[in-house]
Design an enzyme around this catalytic site. Structure first.
Site, PDB file in Angstrom:
ATOM      1  N   ASN A  49     -39.301  -1.267 -34.947  1.00  0.00           N
ATOM      2  CA  ASN A  49     -40.443  -0.477 -35.408  1.00  0.00           C
ATOM      3  C   ASN A  49     -40.919  -0.902 -36.792  1.00  0.00           C
ATOM      4  OD1 ASN A  49     -40.501   0.804 -33.009  1.00  0.00           O
ATOM      5  ND2 ASN A  49     -39.314   2.574 -33.687  1.00  0.00           N
ATOM      6  N   CYS A  57     -44.008   3.434 -24.729  1.00  0.00           N
ATOM      7  CA  CYS A  57     -43.154   4.210 -23.807  1.00  0.00           C
ATOM      8  C   CYS A  57     -43.875   5.468 -23.326  1.00  0.00           C
ATOM      9  CB  CYS A  57     -41.862   4.614 -24.515  1.00  0.00           C
ATOM     10  SG  CYS A  57     -40.710   3.254 -24.711  1.00  0.00           S
ATOM     11  N   ARG A  64     -48.961  11.564 -26.792  1.00  0.00           N
ATOM     12  CA  ARG A  64     -49.146  10.562 -27.861  1.00  0.00           C
ATOM     13  C   ARG A  64     -50.622  10.364 -28.237  1.00  0.00           C
ATOM     14  NH1 ARG A  64     -44.736   5.767 -27.105  1.00  0.00           N
ATOM     15  NH2 ARG A  64     -44.692   5.916 -29.369  1.00  0.00           N
ATOM     16  N   ASP A  83     -35.465   8.805 -31.206  1.00  0.00           N
ATOM     17  CA  ASP A  83     -35.123   7.558 -30.518  1.00  0.00           C
ATOM     18  C   ASP A  83     -33.639   7.452 -30.187  1.00  0.00           C
ATOM     19  OD1 ASP A  83     -37.536   5.505 -32.353  1.00  0.00           O
ATOM     20  OD2 ASP A  83     -37.736   6.943 -30.723  1.00  0.00           O
ATOM     21  N   ARG A 114     -37.490  -4.738 -24.166  1.00  0.00           N
ATOM     22  CA  ARG A 114     -38.639  -4.542 -25.050  1.00  0.00           C
ATOM     23  C   ARG A 114     -38.183  -4.282 -26.487  1.00  0.00           C
ATOM     24  NH1 ARG A 114     -41.706   0.244 -24.161  1.00  0.00           N
ATOM     25  NH2 ARG A 114     -42.334  -0.372 -26.259  1.00  0.00           N
TER      26      ARG A 114
END
Ligand code: EPZ
Length: 453
Positions: free
Chosen positions: A69, A162, A167, A331, A426
């Site tokens: 990230n 994801c 979102r 996460d 990913r």
């Protein structure tokens, strides 16, 4: 006539080994195999899986890759910089490769090898990145900020990433409007341009929610705006701080990173720095969730050992609630659920960041997890409530859910097969090889078409 042949990637021998129960047909295949002995996930056919045999204890040294990230945000941030940025510790994962394609689609030159990435933006000739690539990741959308700041306009497809909740991007849009941009949604794209046709203007914006992506995008936009910008109620995640450090090393003036307010004095121009990104805290924490004790850490390496029996037994049911940093990271929510399934006592895991991040539960239930979900809260009954785990075939549907299935598979009795491994690749670089080097019994399973000679 074609038939498939099953190959196992033996991370110890670094070779694909055929399923010896089926004889080889002809030499052509051998040539084929040698091509595949390079363990980069980039060359693997999409339909491969992971096979785990549970019960191993992990110990040894493991290299923690760079943070996914942080890498995605900083790669977007290179668009603010003229000349070349030299980045170190960039993980070799499909999300960063997608980000390279996004930058290249704008005319940027990107060279990457062994975690070193050089990004030369002097050849930029477009403010509209490839929509297909942007739709692959969430981080791809962050480029709207630097493009608008540097060129006064940007046309960026709505983001992917994801499937863990709604979102929305309302905070990005309102934040950019507060910096003097006109923003419209047209044909699935965000079309934005500076009102004065040239440059964004410093302003003040309060985020209703400390969104990581919105904070990072507005920080990049404000770093080249005309005047001072104050962003309130911002995200404080370490990845946000790392981006601020990158921008400041490029000549920007960002203050307050790691607090709930950022003050940014805009600069006319930023130049490409040399910068090393932080290691991935979620990858490191995952090993603790695998019931490991972290003995020692250096910059990017952890020394771990299996938790002594008595301590492992003492980890009982807990109540975990996710939230923005410094609260418990969303996460890590699926991984902690996999750990708590293997402990005694009852636990509660509440997801408060995303409104649909419980998709991994039904796969954990297939492995024997006794989990009830009510809305965004999971109630977990531990081992002492008969929650014994048995290997079976499960499917990863997103990155962190996939990581949780690996943890549960390592704790389950017998063999677990995990499909949908592309989701895991990913965000984790060679996770199976790292776990294998720590003693886990894990293999990559490949099925290849074999043509009869
Ligand atoms: C970042 O996503 C990370 N992704 C996510 O990691 C991480 O889970 C998340 O931050 C929280 O830590 C990247 O950095 C690429 P948010 P982001 O905006 O920026 C609401 C992983 O597994 N919101 O902080 O998309 C939103 O709906 C991924 O590595 C608005 O309401 O997360 C959500 O409920 C998954 N309006 C909440 O904020 C907006 O405009 C948190 O989202 C933006 C967000």
């Amino acid at each position: 006539m074609c038939e498939s042949m099953t190959l196992f990637f033996n991370a110890q021998s670094h070779h694909f080994e055929p399923n010896l129960r089926k004889p080889f047909l002809c030499s052509v295949k051998r040539t084929h195999f040698s091509q595949l002995c390079q363990p980069s996930t980039e060359n693997l056919p999409p339909d491969h899986g992971l096979i785990l045999v549970g019960g191993s204890k992990l110990s040894g040294h493991v290299n923690i890759s760079g943070s996914k990230n942080s890498a995605l945000a900083i790669l977007a941030g290179t668009l603010c910089c003229s000349k070349t940025s030299k980045l170190h510790n960039i993980p070799d994962i499909s999300d960063t490769r997608e980000m390279f394609s996004i930058l290249q689609s704008l005319g940027v030159r990107v060279e990457a090898s062994n975690g070193e990435v050089t990004v030369d933006t002097d050849g930029i000739r477009s403010v509209e990145p490839c929509p297909e690539s942007v739709r692959q990741t969430r981080g791809g959308f962050f480029v709207v900020g630097p493009l608008l700041a540097r060129f006064g306009e940007a046309v960026v497809a709505l983001p992917g990433g994801c499937d863990i909740g709604t979102r929305p991007i309302d905070l990005y849009i309102r934040g950019l409007q507060a910096l003097g941009a006109v923003v419209e949604l047209r044909d699935g794209k965000v079309c934005a341009f500076a009102v004065n046709g040239k440059r964004l203007v410093g302003g003040k914006f309060h985020l209703d929610y400390p969104s990581v992506g919105a904070t990072e995008t507005l920080m990049m936009a404000a770093s080249m705006a005309d005047g001072v910008t104050t962003l309130c109620n911002v995200a404080q995640e370490p990845e946000v701080v790392d981006l601020a450090w990158f921008l400041n090393k490029s000549g920007a003036c960002v203050e307050g990173e790691g607090s709930d307010t950022l003050v940014i004095k805009g600069r006319n121009q930023l130049h490409g720095p040399e910068f090393t990104i932080i290691p991935d805290r979620i990858e490191a924490d995952k090993l603790s969730a695998a019931g490991c004790k972290i003995i020692e850490t250096t910059q990017n390496t952890l020394e771990i050992s299996a938790l002594p029996g008595d301590i492992a037994r003492d980890i009982r049911g807990v109540h975990v609630k996710t939230g923005p940093f410094p609260q418990f990271p969303t996460d890590l929510q699926p991984q902690i659920m996999a750990l708590l399934m293997t402990r005694n006592g009852s636990s509660i895991v509440e997801e408060s960041v995303f409104d649909k991040r419980m998709g991994h539960v039904r796969e954990l239930q297939k492995l024997g997890g006794r989990i009830q979900v009510c809305g965004n809260t999971a109630f977990i009954k531990g081992q002492d409530h008969g929650s014994a785990l048995y290997g079976t075939t499960v499917c990863a549907t997103n990155l962190r859910g996939g990581a949780a299935l690996i943890l549960a598979g390592m704790a389950a009795e017998g063999i677990t097969k995990i499909d949908g491994v592309a989701h895991i690749d990913r965000g984790y670089q060679n996770l199976d090889m790292k776990l294998c080097s720590l003693g886990a019994n894990i293999r990559r399973l490949i099925s290849l078409p074999v043509c009869q000679a």
